[in-house]
Design a protein around this motif. Sequence first.
Motif, PDB file in Angstrom:
ATOM      1  N   GLY A  66       5.809 104.877  65.054  1.00 33.53           N
ATOM      2  CA  GLY A  66       7.227 105.512  64.734  1.00 33.53           C
ATOM      3  C   GLY A  66       7.484 107.161  64.665  1.00 33.53           C
ATOM      4  N   TRP A 112       5.927 104.610  60.592  1.00 38.35           N
ATOM      5  CA  TRP A 112       7.140 104.217  60.653  1.00 38.35           C
ATOM      6  C   TRP A 112       7.980 104.483  59.137  1.00 38.35           C
ATOM      7  N   ARG A 119      14.694 108.544  66.317  1.00 35.52           N
ATOM      8  CA  ARG A 119      13.381 108.395  66.830  1.00 35.52           C
ATOM      9  C   ARG A 119      12.967 109.315  67.928  1.00 35.52           C
TER      10      ARG A 119
END
Length: 237
Positions: A66, A112, A119
């Motif tokens: 992530g 994550w 992102r």
Amino acid sequence: MSRALAVFHGRFGRATVYQLNRPFNPWEPHNFLPTDLDGGAIFFVLYVNPEWFAPDASGTDRLRFGRTQFKRTVALDKHIRRTAALVCGAPSLSSLDSELRRLIDICYDESWQQAETVRDARASGAVTDFRVRKCIKLMSESPGAEMELDTIARESGLSRPHFYRLFRVQTGVTPNLYLNTLIMEQALEALVASEAPIADIGFDLGFSSQSGFTRFFAANVGMAPTDYRRAAKVLRA
């Protein structure tokens, strides 16, 4: 003081416990403080082979984290310390493999949970520009200290400024760091998989002297190649 307390090479990649009182050059910045301890701070470093993780049924790459940096939680710190202690012992391949998988799965999930709303595009690891892919291919074919990045840029149809800017946008690292990493992979493999003299390994990688190779190696790994070879062990299936 810069030394390896334990080094293991295996199908998973490399697992290393370092004692350092000066930083070395990793892919990502870290929180090393030269004043941590007079005797050197302890670092547990993993270099994971992507092939170690088979894609799941949907074809999703399990190494798409992530984010590239995240905080160490209490639970994560516990697993890091347990795995580092295992590495410093005399692990079997199966026990180390299992513990590393568990640790990296936890890191993956934590990345994550702490991921930002927007992102980081680098997290996907996707290089979409065909010119950058060509640059990577050319660098990977025969990495060496004598390789001219300006030549790589021209052969890929890019000007030098455009090459450096586009490469960093696409990969998250500079061309120099990427090339240095390729050279280091070759050097580490030669050190643990052969008994070739250090000087010969350096010459094969394009260094004009053993001292030049040793300086390069120490700057990137944190110790001399002779010390790394002495500490390294290979775990085979």
